[in-house]
Design a protein around this motif. Structure first.
Motif, PDB file in Angstrom:
ATOM      1  N   PRO A   5     -21.534   9.028  40.042  1.00 43.99           N
ATOM      2  CA  PRO A   5     -22.310   8.985  38.802  1.00 43.99           C
ATOM      3  C   PRO A   5     -23.811   8.997  39.064  1.00 43.99           C
ATOM      4  CG  PRO A   5     -21.438   6.833  39.301  1.00 43.99           C
ATOM      5  CD  PRO A   5     -20.867   7.769  40.322  1.00 43.99           C
ATOM      6  N   LEU A   6     -24.541   9.535  38.103  1.00 44.03           N
ATOM      7  CA  LEU A   6     -25.994   9.602  38.193  1.00 44.03           C
ATOM      8  C   LEU A   6     -26.621   8.565  37.274  1.00 44.03           C
ATOM      9  CD1 LEU A   6     -26.357  13.477  38.046  1.00 44.03           C
ATOM     10  CD2 LEU A   6     -26.261  12.022  40.073  1.00 44.03           C
ATOM     11  N   ALA A   7     -27.839   8.182  37.574  1.00 42.02           N
ATOM     12  CA  ALA A   7     -28.655   7.271  36.755  1.00 42.02           C
ATOM     13  C   ALA A   7     -27.888   6.008  36.389  1.00 42.02           C
ATOM     14  CB  ALA A   7     -29.200   7.995  35.537  1.00 42.02           C
ATOM     15  N   ASP A   8     -27.766   5.711  35.087  1.00 39.00           N
ATOM     16  CA  ASP A   8     -27.144   4.455  34.650  1.00 39.00           C
ATOM     17  C   ASP A   8     -25.681   4.632  34.258  1.00 39.00           C
ATOM     18  OD1 ASP A   8     -27.636   5.936  32.368  1.00 39.00           O
ATOM     19  OD2 ASP A   8     -28.054   4.187  31.137  1.00 39.00           O
ATOM     20  N   ARG A   9     -25.012   5.628  34.830  1.00 40.14           N
ATOM     21  CA  ARG A   9     -23.608   5.886  34.506  1.00 40.14           C
ATOM     22  C   ARG A   9     -22.676   5.082  35.422  1.00 40.14           C
ATOM     23  NH1 ARG A   9     -26.212   8.500  31.162  1.00 40.14           N
ATOM     24  NH2 ARG A   9     -25.563  10.395  30.148  1.00 40.14           N
ATOM     25  N   VAL A  10     -21.472   4.783  34.900  1.00 46.16           N
ATOM     26  CA  VAL A  10     -20.464   4.032  35.634  1.00 46.16           C
ATOM     27  C   VAL A  10     -19.130   4.756  35.468  1.00 46.16           C
ATOM     28  CG1 VAL A  10     -19.307   1.798  35.845  1.00 46.16           C
ATOM     29  CG2 VAL A  10     -21.690   1.874  35.144  1.00 46.16           C
ATOM     30  N   VAL A  11     -18.392   4.944  36.577  1.00 49.18           N
ATOM     31  CA  VAL A  11     -17.065   5.564  36.527  1.00 49.18           C
ATOM     32  C   VAL A  11     -16.032   4.448  36.475  1.00 49.18           C
ATOM     33  CG1 VAL A  11     -15.404   7.046  37.726  1.00 49.18           C
ATOM     34  CG2 VAL A  11     -17.843   7.572  37.826  1.00 49.18           C
ATOM     35  N   LEU A  12     -15.127   4.524  35.471  1.00 52.69           N
ATOM     36  CA  LEU A  12     -14.122   3.488  35.248  1.00 52.69           C
ATOM     37  C   LEU A  12     -12.721   4.074  35.302  1.00 52.69           C
ATOM     38  CD1 LEU A  12     -15.775   1.910  32.081  1.00 52.69           C
ATOM     39  CD2 LEU A  12     -16.024   1.121  34.433  1.00 52.69           C
ATOM     40  N   LYS A  13     -11.756   3.228  35.669  1.00 50.60           N
ATOM     41  CA  LYS A  13     -10.346   3.591  35.640  1.00 50.60           C
ATOM     42  C   LYS A  13      -9.636   2.574  34.771  1.00 50.60           C
ATOM     43  CE  LYS A  13      -6.351   4.343  38.567  1.00 50.60           C
ATOM     44  NZ  LYS A  13      -5.833   4.175  39.919  1.00 50.60           N
ATOM     45  N   GLN A  14      -8.868   3.048  33.774  1.00 48.82           N
ATOM     46  CA  GLN A  14      -8.233   2.145  32.817  1.00 48.82           C
ATOM     47  C   GLN A  14      -7.055   1.411  33.444  1.00 48.82           C
ATOM     48  OE1 GLN A  14      -6.940   3.990  29.154  1.00 48.82           O
ATOM     49  NE2 GLN A  14      -7.396   2.120  28.051  1.00 48.82           N
ATOM     50  N   GLU A  15      -6.917   0.129  33.059  1.00 51.10           N
ATOM     51  CA  GLU A  15      -5.794  -0.683  33.501  1.00 51.10           C
ATOM     52  C   GLU A  15      -4.504  -0.115  32.917  1.00 51.10           C
ATOM     53  OE1 GLU A  15      -5.771  -3.948  35.313  1.00 51.10           O
ATOM     54  OE2 GLU A  15      -7.553  -2.914  36.000  1.00 51.10           O
ATOM     55  N   GLU A  16      -3.392  -0.341  33.589  1.00 50.81           N
ATOM     56  CA  GLU A  16      -2.092   0.137  33.116  1.00 50.81           C
ATOM     57  C   GLU A  16      -1.647  -0.666  31.896  1.00 50.81           C
ATOM     58  OE1 GLU A  16      -0.387   2.757  34.318  1.00 50.81           O
ATOM     59  OE2 GLU A  16      -2.085   3.101  35.638  1.00 50.81           O
ATOM     60  N   ALA A  17      -0.963  -0.001  30.969  1.00 50.35           N
ATOM     61  CA  ALA A  17      -0.438  -0.647  29.770  1.00 50.35           C
ATOM     62  C   ALA A  17       0.800  -1.468  30.123  1.00 50.35           C
ATOM     63  CB  ALA A  17      -0.083   0.403  28.730  1.00 50.35           C
TER      64      ALA A  17
END
Length: 94
Positions: A5-17
């Motif tokens: 990610p660039l600048a103030d971005r964040v890469v997220l991965k969703q928790e399993e349901a």
């Protein structure tokens, strides 16, 4: 391939349901409610964003709470990620 990610971005991965209710009933995938809790995968460097200095306060590995319709969904190597601005993160789970 890796997302950086660039600048103030964040890469997220969703928790399993949850696949099972508290009473022990198994749910079909269409009936499972996806939680709005994500794991931080990668964090941008911060820096100047719109003329303001942004310091990144989240780190990879943390669990965070994000608004339901926040971010951009991206699928990479069969895994779905969400990219959000740090300001879209509502809370850090501890």
């Amino acid at each position: 391939m890796k997302l950086r990610p660039l600048a103030d971005r964040v890469v997220l991965k969703q928790e399993e349901a949850e696949e099972k209710t508290a009473g022990g009933i198994f749910l079909a995938s269409s009936a499972q409610e996806k939680p709005e809790i994500y794991e931080v995968v990668e964090v941008g460097p911060g820096g100047m964003v719109d003329g303001n200095e942004v310091t990144m306060t989240v780190i990879a590995g943390q669990k965070v709470l994000v608004g339901k319709y926040s971010g951009t969904k991206v699928k990479l190597d069969g895994v779905e990620y969400t990219i959000v601005k740090q300001s879209d993160i509502l809370a850090v789970m501890e």
